[in-house]
Design an enzyme around this catalytic site. Structure first.
Site, PDB file in Angstrom:
ATOM      1  CB  THR A 183      -0.883   0.049   1.259  1.00  0.00           C
ATOM      2  OG1 THR A 183      -0.015   0.107   2.395  1.00  0.00           O
ATOM      3  CG2 THR A 183      -1.766  -1.184   1.371  1.00  0.00           C
ATOM      4  CD  GLU A 327      -5.104  -2.797   1.756  1.00  0.00           C
ATOM      5  OE1 GLU A 327      -5.482  -2.229   0.708  1.00  0.00           O
ATOM      6  OE2 GLU A 327      -4.603  -2.185   2.718  1.00  0.00           O
ATOM      7  CE  LYS A 438     -17.142  13.887  15.860  1.00  0.00           C
ATOM      8  NZ  LYS A 438     -16.923  14.099  17.236  1.00  0.00           N
ATOM      9  CD1 TRP A 443     -20.652  11.892  10.981  1.00  0.00           C
ATOM     10  CD2 TRP A 443     -18.477  12.386  10.824  1.00  0.00           C
ATOM     11  NE1 TRP A 443     -20.016  11.278  12.018  1.00  0.00           N
ATOM     12  CE2 TRP A 443     -18.673  11.552  11.951  1.00  0.00           C
ATOM     13  CE3 TRP A 443     -17.183  12.819  10.524  1.00  0.00           C
ATOM     14  CZ2 TRP A 443     -17.638  11.147  12.771  1.00  0.00           C
ATOM     15  CZ3 TRP A 443     -16.148  12.415  11.338  1.00  0.00           C
ATOM     16  CH2 TRP A 443     -16.374  11.590  12.459  1.00  0.00           C
TER      17      TRP A 443
HETATM   18  P1  ADP Z   1      -3.383   3.945  -1.869  1.00  0.00           P
HETATM   19  O1  ADP Z   1      -4.062   5.068  -2.583  1.00  0.00           O
HETATM   20  O2  ADP Z   1      -3.091   4.239  -0.432  1.00  0.00           O
HETATM   21  O3  ADP Z   1      -2.310   3.292  -2.613  1.00  0.00           O
HETATM   22  P2  ADP Z   1      -5.160   2.062  -2.873  1.00  0.00           P
HETATM   23  O4  ADP Z   1      -4.570   2.332  -4.181  1.00  0.00           O
HETATM   24  O5  ADP Z   1      -5.279   0.685  -2.388  1.00  0.00           O
HETATM   25  O6  ADP Z   1      -4.427   2.810  -1.753  1.00  0.00           O
HETATM   26  O7  ADP Z   1      -6.510   2.854  -2.802  1.00  0.00           O
HETATM   27  C1  ADP Z   1      -7.638   2.388  -2.125  1.00  0.00           C
HETATM   28  C2  ADP Z   1      -8.519   3.509  -1.688  1.00  0.00           C
HETATM   29  O8  ADP Z   1      -8.803   4.395  -2.753  1.00  0.00           O
HETATM   30  C3  ADP Z   1      -9.870   3.063  -1.212  1.00  0.00           C
HETATM   31  O9  ADP Z   1      -9.812   2.602   0.105  1.00  0.00           O
HETATM   32  C4  ADP Z   1     -10.702   4.330  -1.366  1.00  0.00           C
HETATM   33  O10 ADP Z   1     -10.528   5.208  -0.275  1.00  0.00           O
HETATM   34  C5  ADP Z   1     -10.094   4.964  -2.582  1.00  0.00           C
HETATM   35  N1  ADP Z   1     -10.914   4.686  -3.766  1.00  0.00           N
HETATM   36  C6  ADP Z   1     -10.744   3.723  -4.674  1.00  0.00           C
HETATM   37  N2  ADP Z   1     -11.670   3.801  -5.639  1.00  0.00           N
HETATM   38  C7  ADP Z   1     -12.466   4.842  -5.343  1.00  0.00           C
HETATM   39  C8  ADP Z   1     -13.612   5.454  -5.955  1.00  0.00           C
HETATM   40  N3  ADP Z   1     -14.121   5.020  -7.099  1.00  0.00           N
HETATM   41  N4  ADP Z   1     -14.178   6.513  -5.338  1.00  0.00           N
HETATM   42  C9  ADP Z   1     -13.681   6.998  -4.182  1.00  0.00           C
HETATM   43  N5  ADP Z   1     -12.591   6.476  -3.574  1.00  0.00           N
HETATM   44  C10 ADP Z   1     -11.996   5.418  -4.134  1.00  0.00           C
END
Ligand code: ADP
Length: 544
Positions: A183, A327, A438, A443
């Site tokens: 991640t 994940e 918040k 929210w």
């Molecule tokens: P990182 O950005 O930390 O590398 P990931 O690539 O695994 O992590 O991104 C996952 C996160 O991206 C999700 O938990 C969510 O918050 C966000 N995300 C993914 N797709 C969408 C979407 N279509 N709309 C809003 N948020 C999204």
């Protein structure tokens, strides 16, 4: 009593065999770092992956060894993707946009000994060489382009030379790990997700099932989403399964380069994060036409603003808004519409597309409140999204602390996303838990405010972050990258938002930036913005 059917392990190597035999006309087109445009079919891709697998064995790579990549989207990266797991080793993709410190942390944590790199990253690796004393390097190029380097480096094309182009792949249990992706570590150290052959195969099958009908037969797909993060949304596996041609953009991801590549290569479906589509849409508007064959985009990674969805839909491009994370392999939900939904008036269809679609088969979803109580799927109740399924992580690589916290008592994975689910099964992401604002016990969804504000013609990009407030706890600050040279005023933004939001949900202030800071995965980095504007004083506190 067991069924009386064969049990063949679901191994990724079967994908290359299938595509090589069944789809001779499909091709991998790569805009390479060397500057040329390279083409080869799935049969050649298999033959080269076979050669590479022999070469890896000759280098002493054993089952379970981690083999790292640091590369753009191109055929050689795809070959590594298939060759490494086919012999039971682990393909560990590293995101080159991470900081040097994070990259070294990840390489050490993973125990990488061999790394395949594009030419682009050779200078960076030279600088990091002392911190990676165990590492051997393969530069993914040919002899003619091999750079003078201080690295202990092999040349990719030389490595393949002389090895047989065919083999029977080894068999091993389908639960064997095949890939490793960390991640981005926006909070704390990066955590490693270990994919298995089985999870990637089930992910590919599910993706083909839900997206196949919209993609059509043997589609020409542009993965802008990088191979270096989250398996390029599974395209290296779904691609050969459906006989797709993959058009690999290499390092050139700006609107003009993507427009040209899509147009000349007849790209029908393009996959990437919203910031990429913003660049492409601007280019389409500048040129007055879309790339000829483009008819479908898949978007995810962060919320796709409605104005951007509409921009593409009005051009006849079907926008599929998906949700997922490292994940979850990553596809968790996707937004293809049912025939009834397609028949809805434009406005209603766009409202549906603003959400993140329905769950993919095999990914169960629940939303729970702070006390862990399940919330109804009524489209209104919000809660943290938890998921469960064969393509969802059960823990993190060599990280017992994070693993212990990953699952709830019922064995579901907590996503950290706040969502609602409608009675029709449509998921809507409201925010990342840490991005929600918040205010006075209520929210405010930063995504909702951003979606509306970005539609203002004077706004190119925007983000809403929380600032601490003595009376309300937190209040929203709108950060804007203006379009062209004209910056919007707070009053102009308020005029746009007021019909849609309650008064207390409107941002208290607006600040301008020349560039939006992006994360390593191309999302707006709210963490950076929060640091940058930590000392910003909101208007109602200025005289206090
Ligand atoms: P990182 O950005 O930390 O590398 P990931 O690539 O695994 O992590 O991104 C996952 C996160 O991206 C999700 O938990 C969510 O918050 C966000 N995300 C993914 N797709 C969408 C979407 N279509 N709309 C809003 N948020 C999204």
């Amino acid at each position: 009593m067991n069924g009386l059917m064969m049990h063949r392990p679901l191994l990724q190597s079967g994908l290359l065999d299938y595509a090589a035999e069944s789809f001779p006309a499909a091709e991998i087109v790569s805009r390479r770092v060397e500057g040329d445009l390279h083409r080869q079919g799935w049969a050649a891709t298999r033959a080269r992956a076979v050669q590479l697998s022999h070469a890896l064995e000759a280098l002493g790579v054993q089952p379970g060894d981690r083999v790292a990549t640091l590369a753009w989207n191109g055929h050689r990266h795809l070959e590594v993707y298939h060759a490494v797991p086919a012999i039971g080793a682990i393909c560990h993709t590293i995101n080159p946009r991470l900081s040097a410190e994070q990259m070294c942390f990840i390489a050490h944590h993973a125990g990488d000994r061999l790394i395949f790199t594009d030419l682009t990253f050779v200078p960076m690796l030279e600088r990091l060489q002392d911190q990676l004393p165990q590492m051997r390097y393969v530069v993914m190029t040919d002899r003619a382009h091999m750079p003078e380097t201080a690295l202990d480096a092999l040349c990719y094309e030389d490595l393949l030379q002389g090895h047989p182009t065919d083999r029977v792949w080894p068999d091993f249990p389908e639960t064997t790990v095949s890939g490793l992706c960390y991640t981005s570590g926006t909070t704390g150290d990066p955590k490693g997700t270990l994919y298995s052959h089985r999870s990637n195969m089930l992910h590919a099958l599910a993706t083909a099932a839900v997206l196949g009908p919209d993609l059509g037969p043997q589609p020409r797909i542009l993965p802008v989403v990088p191979l270096f993060h989250v398996n390029a949304w599974g395209l290296p596996f779904t691609g050969p399964l459906i006989g797709a041609s993959l058009i690999m953009p290499g390092p050139h991801l700006d609107g003009a380069s993507l427009w040209d590549l899509c147009d000349t290569e007849g790209v029908e479906s393009a996959w990437g994060v919203p910031t990429i589509w913003q660049g492409l849409l601007a280019e389409i508007r500048a040129r007055g036409a879309k790339p000829a064959a483009l008819r479908h985009i898949v978007v995810g990674g962060s919320a796709m603003p409605r104005s951007l969805i509409e921009g593409f839909e009005k051009l006849g491009v079907d926008v599929n808004h998906a949700w997922g994370m490292t994940e979850t392999s990553p596809l968790g939900s996707q937004g293809s519409l049912t025939p009834e939904q397609r028949a809805l008036p434009f406005d209603q269809r766009m409202a549906l597309k603003q959400g993140q679609g329905r769950r993919v088969f095999g990914v169960e979803m629940k939303i729970v409140d702070d006390a862990g109580l399940r919330q109804p799927h009524d489209g209104r109740a919000m809660g943290e999204l938890f998921v469960r399924g064969n393509t969802v992580t059960a823990g993190y690589f060599k990280n017992p602390e994070a693993s212990a916290k990953a699952l709830d008592a019922e064995g579901w994975f907590g996503t950290g996303d706040i969502a609602s689910i409608s009675p029709e099964g449509m998921l809507t992401l409201r925010d990342r838990a840490k991005d929600l604002i918040k205010s006075g016990g209520e929210w405010i969804s930063s995504i909702d405010v951003e979606n509306l504000a970005v539609a203002h013609p004077k706004v190119a990009q925007c983000a809403v972050i929380a600032l601490p407030h003595p009376k309300w706890d937190e209040r929203p600050l709108l950060v804007v990258k203006p379009a062209a040279n004209e910056a919007p005023t707070l009053a102009e933004i308020h005029d746009l938002l007021r019909p849609h939001l309650a008064g207390w949900q409107l941002p208290d202030d607006l600040v301008l930036v020349d560039e939006m800071p992006l994360t390593a995965t191309g999302k707006i980095s709210k963490l950076t913005l929060r640091h940058r504007f930590a000392d910003h004083v909101l208007p109602d506190l200025r005289d206090a």
